[in-house]
Design a protein around this motif. Structure first.
Motif, mmCIF file in Angstrom:
data_model
loop_
_atom_site.group_PDB
_atom_site.id
_atom_site.type_symbol
_atom_site.label_atom_id
_atom_site.label_comp_id
_atom_site.label_asym_id
_atom_site.label_seq_id
_atom_site.Cartn_x
_atom_site.Cartn_y
_atom_site.Cartn_z
ATOM 1 N N ARG A 58 0.836 -1.201 0.000
ATOM 2 C CA ARG A 58 0.000 0.000 0.000
ATOM 3 C C ARG A 58 0.869 1.247 0.000
ATOM 4 O O ARG A 58 1.683 1.449 0.909
ATOM 5 N N PHE A 59 0.684 2.090 -1.013
ATOM 6 C CA PHE A 59 1.358 3.374 -1.057
ATOM 7 C C PHE A 59 0.458 4.444 -0.441
ATOM 8 O O PHE A 59 -0.725 4.207 -0.175
ATOM 9 N N SER A 60 1.031 5.607 -0.204
ATOM 10 C CA SER A 60 0.331 6.720 0.463
ATOM 11 C C SER A 60 -0.207 6.287 1.822
ATOM 12 O O SER A 60 -1.219 6.803 2.294
ATOM 13 N N SER A 61 0.481 5.356 2.441
ATOM 14 C CA SER A 61 0.072 4.832 3.743
ATOM 15 C C SER A 61 1.236 5.017 4.710
ATOM 16 O O SER A 61 2.300 4.412 4.541
ATOM 17 N N GLU A 62 1.021 5.863 5.703
ATOM 18 C CA GLU A 62 2.110 6.270 6.595
ATOM 19 C C GLU A 62 1.910 5.710 8.000
ATOM 20 O O GLU A 62 0.835 5.824 8.593
ATOM 21 N N LEU A 63 2.961 5.099 8.517
ATOM 22 C CA LEU A 63 2.944 4.669 9.916
ATOM 23 C C LEU A 63 3.071 5.906 10.792
ATOM 24 O O LEU A 63 4.023 6.675 10.664
ATOM 25 N N THR A 64 2.104 6.108 11.694
ATOM 26 C CA THR A 64 2.184 7.251 12.598
ATOM 27 C C THR A 64 2.730 6.851 13.954
ATOM 28 O O THR A 64 3.524 7.575 14.548
ATOM 29 N N ALA A 102 -0.329 -1.093 15.391
ATOM 30 C CA ALA A 102 0.190 0.043 14.642
ATOM 31 C C ALA A 102 -0.953 0.857 14.057
ATOM 32 O O ALA A 102 -2.008 0.313 13.691
ATOM 33 N N THR A 103 -0.740 2.159 13.952
ATOM 34 C CA THR A 103 -1.722 3.053 13.349
ATOM 35 C C THR A 103 -1.168 3.591 12.038
ATOM 36 O O THR A 103 -0.056 4.122 11.990
ATOM 37 N N LEU A 104 -1.966 3.438 10.976
ATOM 38 C CA LEU A 104 -1.582 3.917 9.650
ATOM 39 C C LEU A 104 -2.483 5.064 9.234
ATOM 40 O O LEU A 104 -3.683 5.058 9.514
ATOM 41 N N LEU A 105 -1.905 6.035 8.540
ATOM 42 C CA LEU A 105 -2.656 7.160 8.005
ATOM 43 C C LEU A 105 -2.655 7.102 6.491
ATOM 44 O O LEU A 105 -1.595 7.039 5.863
ATOM 45 N N ASP A 106 -3.838 7.093 5.905
ATOM 46 C CA ASP A 106 -3.968 7.200 4.452
ATOM 47 C C ASP A 106 -3.759 8.661 4.082
ATOM 48 O O ASP A 106 -4.593 9.522 4.381
ATOM 49 N N GLU A 114 -7.817 8.947 6.238
ATOM 50 C CA GLU A 114 -8.395 7.945 7.141
ATOM 51 C C GLU A 114 -7.299 7.165 7.857
ATOM 52 O O GLU A 114 -6.185 6.991 7.342
ATOM 53 N N GLN A 115 -7.644 6.687 9.053
ATOM 54 C CA GLN A 115 -6.707 5.895 9.833
ATOM 55 C C GLN A 115 -7.122 4.423 9.835
ATOM 56 O O GLN A 115 -8.308 4.100 9.788
ATOM 57 N N THR A 116 -6.127 3.555 9.905
ATOM 58 C CA THR A 116 -6.354 2.113 9.972
ATOM 59 C C THR A 116 -5.484 1.537 11.079
ATOM 60 O O THR A 116 -4.328 1.950 11.248
#
Length: 555
Positions: free
Chosen positions: A136-142, A153-157, A162-164
């Motif tokens: 997944r691109f444009s997906s950042e670990l916060t 882990a929390t990811l930010l799109d 949106e968060q996942t």
């Protein structure tokens, strides 16, 4: 908030992270790779893929695809030193790992020169071919936290906002020099940083008539007005000029406007009216730092997140590939239930000394080309000849020798070499990379290295059938991936040159056990009274107490 459960979360979509995804898929382990950028790299960055990395690609079925996006070997064999590209050459060196004839005796493959911007899409396509590896691109670990059973882990799109939430059993931080994973863990880097400053100028011009027949991989330009390195990207039109500059001398990255970049390129090439189109320019500084720890709980660092090294010699990306090759099979073993968690402790134990030594050698390479350090020496942007080891690092490429609980000493000493950087002596001494030997199977030629990758491999001499039978019994009882072969004048694996036993250091009834990453785990010079019991002890010592006593006693 949406929650995803996955065995392994990989943070970072560069070559090392993508390779981790591919290797885990080869081992049957599902993973999720997240990358904060919108896609693969737009910049050339790493170029040299050494022979050890090509061996990894070969085992993953990627060798030909990578070769197809690389410069032809006859066009990329040498490094030169010159005042300008078209001027008199002051020195010329063969890049040993990129020369097929010089690698032929030690590897079934050889290194190549490509560009990270074209390499990453090839790795991405391979990673996505497996249903096990998500990217997944444009997906950042916060942020993330870990407990006794896993990682939250929390990811930010970055596109949708949106968060996942991701729940993983393990996390691999392959997110580069400015690693967010390392930052969250609070792991410091040890060693000098920002020693060397360059402006990487990607430009387009036709230099085919200037370099035809010269086989130039890179050119160290020694012109006082444009010191730096010229590197071909496609061999014809696309090039990079790494222009040196010194903040200590008052020079700034902001000073490299398009007009100045064109002037520097023309000066470096030696053609004042050369038509040049500057595509982009970006500053970069090198460091020689290694993480204080490669592992913290269920989180592992790999690639530039674990070590940052000068580009002199081209070892940064390649070292990261070996990191994840070492780690992937161990995660597969623990997740698959055929090894205990203690196996994962050997990742740092094995890789940290190798990565630290490699970093030290690349720093010495850089220091031999340019003065690095602090104060007045930083004002010197001139070029020097480079030490004799530069581009002749066979020992550094092939000679890594591990010491850990997954390597059982056999009472012998490894062969001595005069210079461990340049010299490589093929050996099956426990901990070393298993040597390359050409064999035949069913009339088809293959390398010993082609047997390795997803399982343990036991190789026995032509009269070592008892070892193969014992391996089958122990593998069945412990539910281990083990393949066993005899090697000789006839049988499963034919040794047409008759050199296997000598090179591997065993008698015709001896045996060698090779790990999935191609390093020798154990060696017996000859057969023993009870090979089943011997192999039971070897594997139990290496992999921990995952099998029950009932399973062992049933062998």
């Amino acid at each position: 908030m949406k929650t995803i459960e996955i065995p392994v979360l990989i943070v970072g979509g560069g070559p090392v992270g993508l390779c981790a995804s591919i290797l885990l898929s080869h081992h049957g382990v599902p993973s999720l790779l997240v990358e904060r950028h919108t896609g693969t790299s737009l910049y050339p960055k790493a170029r040299l893929v050494n022979a050890r990395t090509m061996e990894i690609f070969r085992q993953c079925g990627l060798e030909q695809a990578v070769r197809e996006i690389s410069l032809p070997p006859e066009q990329s064999r040498h490094a030169i030193w010159a005042r300008t590209l078209v001027g008199e050459e002051l020195q010329r060196r063969t890049i040993v790992t990129a020369a097929p004839d010089l690698s032929a005796g030690v590897s079934p493959t050889f290194g190549c020169t490509t560009s990270q911007e074209v390499l990453e899409p090839v790795l991405l396509r391979c990673a996505r071919q497996f249903n096990l590896g998500q990217v997944r691109f444009s997906s950042e670990l916060t942020t993330f936290i870990q407990d006794g059973s896993g990682i939250s882990a929390t990811l930010l799109d970055r596109e949708q906002g949106e968060q996942t939430q991701v729940r993983a059993q393990y996390l691999i931080g392959a997110d580069g020099a400015h690693s967010r994973v390392r930052e969250v863990l609070g792991i410091p880097m040890v060693g000098p940083g920002e020693m060397d400053h360059t402006m990487n100028i990607l430009f387009q011009t036709d230099l085919s008539c200037r370099v035809a027949g010269r086989s130039i991989n890179l050119a160290f330009i020694q012109h006082p007005d444009a010191p730096g390195i010229l590197l071909p990207i496609d061999g014809v039109h696309r090039w990079v000029f790494q222009a040196f500059y010194s903040p200590a001398a008052g020079q700034r990255a902001e000073d490299f406007m398009p007009e100045r970049c064109m002037t520097l390129v023309r000066t470096a090439v030696g053609v004042p009216d050369l038509p040049v189109k500057v595509l982009r320019a970006a500053p970069w500084s090198s460091a020689a730092r290694v993480a204080a720890r490669f592992r913290q709980g269920r989180v592992f660092l790999a690639g530039d997140a674990a070590h940052q090294m000068p580009p002199a010699g081209g070892f940064g990306m390649n070292t990261g590939m070996q990191d994840v090759q070492n780690l992937a099979w161990k995660l597969a073993a623990v997740l698959g239930g055929w090894a205990g968690p203690a196996l994962l402790e050997t990742y740092e134990r094995e890789r940290e000394p190798v990565d630290r030594w490699t970093t030290e050698q690349t720093l010495r390479n850089l220091a031999s080309i340019r003065r690095v350090g602090t104060g007045a020496t930083e004002k010197d942007t001139s070029m020097h000849e480079g030490r004799q080891e530069l581009f002749h690092e066979q020992g550094l490429i092939f000679g890594a020798a591990y010491e850990s609980a997954t390597v059982l000493p056999d009472g012998t000493a490894p062969p001595e070499v005069t210079n461990p950087v340049t010299d490589y002596a093929p050996t099956a001494h426990p901990g070393c990379r298993a040597p390359h030997i050409w064999l035949e199977r069913a009339g088809q030629r293959l390398s010993t290295l082609d047997l390795f990758g997803t399982s343990f491999v036991l190789l026995a001499g032509r009269t070592g059938t008892a070892w193969c039978q014992a391996a089958a019994k122990v593998a069945h009882a412990r539910r281990l991936p083990v393949h066993a072969f005899t090697v000789g004048a006839q049988g499963g694996l034919v040794d047409p040159g008759g050199s296997w036993a000598t090179t591997y250091g065993v008698e015709q009834d001896g045996a060698v056990l090779v790990r999935p990453d191609g390093h020798v785990a154990w060696r017996a010079r000859s057969c023993v009274t009870n090979p089943v019991e011997t192999l039971q002890g070897v594997l139990a010592s290496m992999l921990g107490e995952m099998a029950s006593q009932e399973a062992w006693s049933s062998v």
